[in-house]
Design a protein around this motif. Sequence first.
Motif, PDB file in Angstrom:
ATOM      1  N   MET A  84       0.823  -1.200   0.000  1.00  0.00           N
ATOM      2  CA  MET A  84       0.000   0.000   0.000  1.00  0.00           C
ATOM      3  C   MET A  84       0.863   1.257   0.000  1.00  0.00           C
ATOM      4  O   MET A  84       1.699   1.434   0.880  1.00  0.00           O
ATOM      5  N   ILE A 139      -1.465   7.292   0.740  1.00  0.00           N
ATOM      6  CA  ILE A 139      -2.473   7.985  -0.072  1.00  0.00           C
ATOM      7  C   ILE A 139      -2.973   9.236   0.631  1.00  0.00           C
ATOM      8  O   ILE A 139      -4.005   9.788   0.272  1.00  0.00           O
ATOM      9  N   ASN A 140      -2.230   9.686   1.645  1.00  0.00           N
ATOM     10  CA  ASN A 140      -2.696  10.842   2.403  1.00  0.00           C
ATOM     11  C   ASN A 140      -2.051  12.149   1.971  1.00  0.00           C
ATOM     12  O   ASN A 140      -2.260  13.177   2.611  1.00  0.00           O
ATOM     13  N   LYS A 179      -5.307  15.331  -3.779  1.00  0.00           N
ATOM     14  CA  LYS A 179      -6.649  15.932  -3.677  1.00  0.00           C
ATOM     15  C   LYS A 179      -7.319  16.179  -5.042  1.00  0.00           C
ATOM     16  O   LYS A 179      -8.514  15.906  -5.190  1.00  0.00           O
ATOM     17  N   LEU A 233      -7.264  14.539  -7.616  1.00  0.00           N
ATOM     18  CA  LEU A 233      -7.796  13.284  -8.145  1.00  0.00           C
ATOM     19  C   LEU A 233      -9.165  12.994  -7.527  1.00  0.00           C
ATOM     20  O   LEU A 233     -10.118  12.601  -8.219  1.00  0.00           O
ATOM     21  N   LEU A 234      -9.275  13.214  -6.241  1.00  0.00           N
ATOM     22  CA  LEU A 234     -10.549  12.984  -5.559  1.00  0.00           C
ATOM     23  C   LEU A 234     -11.605  13.975  -6.038  1.00  0.00           C
ATOM     24  O   LEU A 234     -12.761  13.614  -6.230  1.00  0.00           O
ATOM     25  N   SER A 267      -1.410   2.020  -9.108  1.00  0.00           N
ATOM     26  CA  SER A 267      -1.679   1.536  -7.753  1.00  0.00           C
ATOM     27  C   SER A 267      -0.599   1.947  -6.768  1.00  0.00           C
ATOM     28  O   SER A 267      -0.876   2.112  -5.581  1.00  0.00           O
ATOM     29  N   LYS A 268       0.631   2.095  -7.222  1.00  0.00           N
ATOM     30  CA  LYS A 268       1.714   2.468  -6.311  1.00  0.00           C
ATOM     31  C   LYS A 268       1.999   3.964  -6.370  1.00  0.00           C
ATOM     32  O   LYS A 268       2.433   4.551  -5.389  1.00  0.00           O
ATOM     33  N   ALA A 312      -3.117   5.472  -6.242  1.00  0.00           N
ATOM     34  CA  ALA A 312      -3.854   4.750  -5.208  1.00  0.00           C
ATOM     35  C   ALA A 312      -4.322   3.402  -5.747  1.00  0.00           C
ATOM     36  O   ALA A 312      -4.853   3.326  -6.852  1.00  0.00           O
ATOM     37  N   PRO A 313      -4.138   2.352  -4.971  1.00  0.00           N
ATOM     38  CA  PRO A 313      -4.482   1.010  -5.442  1.00  0.00           C
ATOM     39  C   PRO A 313      -5.982   0.764  -5.569  1.00  0.00           C
ATOM     40  O   PRO A 313      -6.404  -0.033  -6.398  1.00  0.00           O
ATOM     41  N   GLY A 314      -6.786   1.470  -4.756  1.00  0.00           N
ATOM     42  CA  GLY A 314      -8.226   1.236  -4.781  1.00  0.00           C
ATOM     43  C   GLY A 314      -8.867   1.606  -6.107  1.00  0.00           C
ATOM     44  O   GLY A 314      -9.987   1.195  -6.396  1.00  0.00           O
TER      45      GLY A 314
END
Lengths: 476, 476
Positions: free
Chosen positions: A113, A116-117, A122, A124-125, A312-313, A316-318
């Motif tokens: 993992m 991702i913080n 941001k 991307l979200l 993913s690396k 973010a992997p999700g």
Amino acid sequence: MTLYLNLAELLGARIEQGLYRPGQRLPSVRALSVEHGVSLSTVQQAYRMLEDSGMVSPRPKSGYFVSEGRHLPALPAVSRPAQRPVDISQWEQVLELVRSTPRQDVMQLGRGMPDINSPTLKPLLRSLAQLSRRQDMPGLYYDNIHGNLALREQIARLTLDSGCRLSPADLVVTTGCHEALSCSIRAVCEPGDIVAVDSPSFHGAMQTLKGLGMKALEIPTDPVTGISLEALELALEQWPIKLIQITPSCNNPLGYIMPEARKKALLSLAQRYDVAILEDDVYGDLAYTYPRPRTLKSFDDDGRVLLCSSFSKTLAPGLRIGWVAPGRYLERVLHMKYISTGSTASQPQLAIADFIKAGHYQPHVRRMRSQYQRSRDLMSDWVTRYFPPGTRVSRPQGGFMLWVELPEHFDTLRLNRALLEQGVQIAVGSIFSASGKFRHCLRMNFAALPTPSIEAAVRKVGETALRLLDQDDACA
Amino acid sequence: MTLYLNLAELLGARIEQGLYRPGQRLPSVRALSVEHGVSLSTVQQAYRMLEDSGMVSPRPKSGYFVSEGRHLPALPAVSRPAQRPVDISQWEQVLELVRSTPRQDVMQLGRGMPDINSPTLKPLLRSLAQLSRRQDMPGLYYDNIHGNLALREQIARLTLDSGCRLSPADLVVTTGCHEALSCSIRAVCEPGDIVAVDSPSFHGAMQTLKGLGMKALEIPTDPVTGISLEALELALEQWPIKLIQITPSCNNPLGYIMPEARKKALLSLAQRYDVAILEDDVYGDLAYTYPRPRTLKSFDDDGRVLLCSSFSKTLAPGLRIGWVAPGRYLERVLHMKYISTGSTASQPQLAIADFIKAGHYQPHVRRMRSQYQRSRDLMSDWVTRYFPPGTRVSRPQGGFMLWVELPEHFDTLRLNRALLEQGVQIAVGSIFSASGKFRHCLRMNFAALPTPSIEAAVRKVGETALRLLDQDDACA
């Protein structure tokens, strides 16, 4: 790669390998210029780069010195796996790792993992949220089987950094790098075929070989320069190998970057024996040096390299967005992709395309690279401090994984069980070997920003290992 | 299933099959009560249900009559495929279909896209957007390999409607139904194995068999009652079949619902010959009658049925969320899932779980069911009006696909090429056969709310078919 980068890489590797010790004076600019047949300014550029990365320090009028660093622990030994194809085992251990749900009460040092913080994620979200509000609801449709064109354009652009010249039509978007790997393997191999792998090797790729009925031939691998080309050539002579599966840049789990000359030699070998190469580059953009290392694919002129990667690396992997540049195997990979999951989810593809296009990718990755490099040093120090004497540790050149080698008869499966009771999980070494080797090794993740509770967890790992070793001694 | 539902299903099937013609008087309540050994009120309930669905109309003091309907075209013939296992072909035609990107200028009647414009889907989009704004960013993490627990709880609850008693631990979330199918097939079969399939059969599942090296044995299939159990039993006697791959409820492409008694008989057959069943139920929740038909899985008491489904047809395919209840094959399916894509994307799982939990799923599906039923009637009428005389048409009992059978020597590949120039795409029949049969058939999607431009597209298909037939006649 330019001359100064080559030189910086070489000097860096020598320092990392301990050829030059902390505080030692390095060769003069003039001496290196003569030795390597490059200009003085090229050597100066190389030194400036090493200075930026904190490896060397200039002293006025005396030249360059290896930075007075921490005491660096010894590197893991070169692996010596069995020189024959084997059926892959270890599924139960892998399952134990991947069936775990993130839990508040367990410090998971085992999984792959990333952090991702980072605030650099941001946008991307925001983009994901905006896509959900759009009237035309692009995220709800089936995409075409190649993947979203806007995303493939951005990926093609990113791969320029690793020396590739790819067009969107050369790329297939996949559901994570996992799918890129499994489609690639199935595109090249039939059940029963032999695949040469680095050793240790990513457990996911090996489980894929297992699940598809292939055999793995583990090749001795150096923790600094990667897979042994000499051993690989012997294997290619002896066995009908169909595919070489390898992670040459920011290797998982060892973290090395295979030197460029060896990458080229590997490719020549594959050409000579007419074998395909599956290049897993999922950590490649997280190399601590800039520009990032070149891929095997960037030297590939007859389409035999299937370059697999994902976000993913790096992001973010999700999101589960990966990709493959399958070269001459494109049509077959498309078929395998279709039967695996059909088309890939649209919304994360569109969000990532937006993110890259708006220029957010490079600053984000730059930030993560230096964070991971700092965390590597810190975690190496913790291991030196808390682990049993004689513990060997990898010196990753990218990514966020540390490989730790304990005394030869130590059992990390037992360690992991003891640790889980204390709320800590590691990845046991045996899952990185087709034949269950590396039982005395473990992998730890140092992606998260260091905190006292992470240090406490690493300390628990070290102290529990010590306790188990003492018990063994008492029984012996 | 309760008695009145059984009876309603039986009467409905008889009407659909033309045993009772429009305007004809149906048996009296008393007569049916005697014939089926049920109470008068059970028969009355069954008639009321058929009345609600518009199939029968009561006339005061005279009893029930078949509704004066439209003229219904003849059903497709029972398929008569070759009675031997074959290597699957047709990948090129499938690729042509799935590599197409939604385009403004092409009316895509070929793909399996549901209508995603219903306002009842809005809460799902809201939930996706909210998840992107959450501080803990649940959508960015790796999920565990089983899938999100909240979603598995909701799926377990939904499957009660099809008669299943599943717990979350019985379920594995997948990247669309595609992955559920491929993991299931690989969990049961080895390359070279023979799989019995309905005929016509979903092209995605067949391409999966092809890609994994299995052979398909196509079994004659009735457009109303489904796979021929007699032919299947003969095949089971003759060949070492490992798996029966079938879509018994709201079949794709034929739209039939296999009667419950035949489902039970199929399961007994599988038990007798000790064969696994892959039950594709992806359209099952879109049956026009309520409650939805029972699954084979709901009768399965020894774990031989792998029930595969997804939210791609009921909610939206772009989410790529499917699931499988693999029975005794759970561990093996988990392995195949791991090597296929690793864990499934988190965000769409969480959003769907929210959507179901908040009670939005049933109203949405109810709305889509009746929309699709109305569109089915409309599209059937258009085919009757615009297609060559003698065209046969399926009478779907659920879902949003119409199967159209043209005269025997007609070539729908040629038709599709001619149509693409006019901005219309259909799915050619040959992709629904392992051996390239059904070249004279095609599948059209009637999910979207009917518009004059859709009618114009269907008209183009019919008129182009007529023109090609005339050309053939002129050449003959």
